[in-house]
Design a protein around this motif. Structure first.
Motif, short mmCIF file in Angstrom:
data_model
loop_
_atom_site.label_atom_id
_atom_site.label_comp_id
_atom_site.label_asym_id
_atom_site.label_seq_id
_atom_site.Cartn_x
_atom_site.Cartn_y
_atom_site.Cartn_z
N PRO A 96 0.84 -1.20 0.00
CA PRO A 96 0.00 0.00 0.00
C PRO A 96 0.87 1.25 0.00
CG PRO A 96 0.01 -1.04 2.17
CD PRO A 96 0.74 -1.97 1.25
N PRO A 97 0.33 2.37 -0.44
CA PRO A 97 -1.06 2.56 -0.88
C PRO A 97 -1.28 2.10 -2.32
CG PRO A 97 0.15 4.63 -1.03
CD PRO A 97 1.09 3.63 -0.42
N ILE A 98 -2.44 1.53 -2.58
CA ILE A 98 -2.80 1.07 -3.92
C ILE A 98 -3.59 2.20 -4.60
CG2 ILE A 98 -4.13 -0.61 -5.25
CD1 ILE A 98 -3.56 -2.61 -3.00
N PRO A 99 -3.12 2.70 -5.72
CA PRO A 99 -3.82 3.81 -6.40
C PRO A 99 -5.25 3.43 -6.76
CG PRO A 99 -1.63 3.48 -7.33
CD PRO A 99 -1.89 2.31 -6.44
N SER A 100 -6.11 4.41 -6.75
CA SER A 100 -7.51 4.20 -7.11
C SER A 100 -7.84 4.89 -8.43
CB SER A 100 -8.44 4.70 -6.01
OG SER A 100 -8.19 6.07 -5.75
N ASN A 101 -6.84 5.01 -9.28
CA ASN A 101 -7.04 5.52 -10.63
C ASN A 101 -6.22 4.66 -11.59
OD1 ASN A 101 -4.84 7.11 -9.14
ND2 ASN A 101 -4.27 7.40 -11.30
N PHE A 102 -6.61 4.64 -12.85
CA PHE A 102 -5.87 3.85 -13.84
C PHE A 102 -4.44 4.38 -13.96
CE2 PHE A 102 -10.16 2.77 -15.16
CZ PHE A 102 -10.04 1.44 -15.56
N THR A 103 -3.47 3.47 -13.91
CA THR A 103 -2.06 3.84 -14.05
C THR A 103 -1.49 3.18 -15.30
OG1 THR A 103 -1.31 1.99 -12.67
CG2 THR A 103 -1.75 4.10 -11.57
N ILE B 263 -12.21 7.65 -18.06
CA ILE B 263 -12.12 6.50 -18.95
C ILE B 263 -13.42 5.71 -18.92
CG2 ILE B 263 -10.85 4.37 -19.48
CD1 ILE B 263 -8.41 5.65 -18.13
N VAL B 264 -13.90 5.43 -17.70
CA VAL B 264 -15.22 4.81 -17.51
C VAL B 264 -15.95 5.58 -16.41
CG1 VAL B 264 -14.53 2.50 -18.29
CG2 VAL B 264 -14.24 3.13 -15.88
N ARG B 265 -17.27 5.58 -16.50
CA ARG B 265 -18.06 6.37 -15.55
C ARG B 265 -18.80 5.51 -14.54
NH1 ARG B 265 -20.75 9.47 -20.56
NH2 ARG B 265 -20.94 7.25 -21.04
N PHE B 266 -18.74 4.20 -14.69
CA PHE B 266 -19.47 3.37 -13.73
C PHE B 266 -18.69 3.23 -12.44
CE2 PHE B 266 -17.75 0.47 -17.10
CZ PHE B 266 -16.66 -0.02 -16.41
N GLY B 267 -19.41 2.94 -11.36
CA GLY B 267 -18.81 2.86 -10.04
C GLY B 267 -18.15 1.52 -9.78
N ARG B 268 -17.35 1.49 -8.74
CA ARG B 268 -16.65 0.27 -8.35
C ARG B 268 -17.61 -0.74 -7.72
NH1 ARG B 268 -11.24 1.88 -5.15
NH2 ARG B 268 -11.16 -0.40 -5.10
N THR C 105 -18.81 -11.72 -18.31
CA THR C 105 -19.03 -10.73 -17.25
C THR C 105 -17.74 -10.52 -16.47
OG1 THR C 105 -21.36 -11.34 -17.04
CG2 THR C 105 -20.36 -10.20 -15.17
N ILE C 106 -17.41 -9.26 -16.26
CA ILE C 106 -16.20 -8.92 -15.51
C ILE C 106 -16.55 -7.97 -14.36
CG2 ILE C 106 -14.47 -9.39 -17.28
CD1 ILE C 106 -14.60 -6.53 -18.15
N PHE C 107 -15.83 -8.14 -13.28
CA PHE C 107 -16.07 -7.36 -12.06
C PHE C 107 -15.09 -6.18 -12.03
CE2 PHE C 107 -15.24 -6.84 -7.39
CZ PHE C 107 -16.50 -6.35 -7.05
N PHE C 108 -15.59 -5.03 -11.59
CA PHE C 108 -14.76 -3.82 -11.46
C PHE C 108 -14.52 -3.57 -9.98
CE2 PHE C 108 -14.43 0.99 -11.71
CZ PHE C 108 -13.17 0.98 -12.30
#
Length: 265
Positions: A71-78, A177-182, A261-264
């Motif tokens: 940690p810390p694990i980023p919460s945005n696409f890298t 990049i995407v607008r759906f939630g986690r 189906t894939i999980f975000f």
């Protein structure tokens, strides 16, 4: 009457002709043209860059998959990398001095700490080594690996600063990049359509599995940019060739269909 020396000379000629005939017979049983072809075969020219593929990874999926992250694990696409691809969507191989892809001598990976110092802070933010993102040494190991594998046969083999800066510039230029939630699930096609709706170009989607191997996850979204003119960096977004990762005609990875189906996470 012939002298002894003449008889000896004749015998030597006969022996020589016999040996030559045996050699000819042996060679005749082989495919001489094939031997010559393999011996003097010209080296195949290196593949030509057609486009660039920046790969953006979702850290929660990468770190809840094959990677063990501190940690810390980023919460945005890298950034995972920016990869030059040929017209068949195959990666350009790394530099090979025996069949070089460029007349320029690529910058050695060991020189990156000097070359990349001006953008270190951006690289650590946008292109971290997720296994230990706050460790500068670990980050340089990751960047050196990507440079050796993909950068040395890019359009900037002797200019790693421009190569790395091009990926950072592209990443910083994309706010959404995407607008759906986690913690939601979508089909591969729905994710691709969402990216198209936001960016107006279809991506390539890469999946991985959670540690138990029971759930497919959205791991990476890869975008495609047309090869730029000389003295430019990639900037024209285009549709990727495939929505799922394909190598030599085969789908790679756990997602095999657009309906998977894939999980975000």
């Amino acid at each position: 009457m012939w002298s002894t020396s003449k008889y000896l000379l004749l015998a030597a000629v006969v022996v020589c002709l016999s040996a030559c005939f045996r050699l000819y017979s042996q060679l005749s049983s082989l495919n001489i043209s094939t031997l010559i072809h393999h011996q003097f075969k010209a080296r195949a020219p290196p593949p030509t860059i057609s486009f660039y593929k920046p790969s953006l990874q979702w850290p929660p999926a990468a770190c809840h998959g094959t990677l063990s992250c501190k940690p810390p694990i980023p919460s945005n696409f890298t950034i995972h990398g920016i990869w030059p691809q040929d017209r068949n969507d195959e990666p350009i191989p790394p530099y090979n001095k025996n069949n070089p892809c460029t007349p320029k001598t690529p910058t050695p990976p060991t020189n990156l700490p000097i070359k990349l110092r001006p953008i270190e802070v951006y690289l650590m933010s946008e292109w971290p080594n997720l296994t230990d993102g706050l460790n500068l040494t670990a980050n340089y190991q990751f960047w050196e690996y990507e440079w050796k594998k993909h950068g040395t046969c890019s359009d900037y083999p002797d200019d790693p600063l421009t190569y790395f800066k091009s990926a950072v510039k592209l990443r910083l230029g994309i706010s959404t990049i995407v607008r759906f939630g986690r913690q939601t699930s979508w089909t591969v096609k729905q994710v691709a359509d969402e990216v198209f709706d936001v960016l107006k170009a279809y991506p390539e989607i890469a999946c991985n599995l959670n540690p138990r191997g029971t759930q497919k996850q959205l791991w990476e979204i890869r975008l495609c940019y047309d090869r730029p003119n000389p003295r430019q960096t990639p900037h024209i977004l285009i549709n990727c060739t495939h929505i799922l990762h394909v190598r030599k005609g085969k789908i790679i990875g756990p997602c095999k269909s657009l309906s998977d189906t894939i999980f975000f996470p």
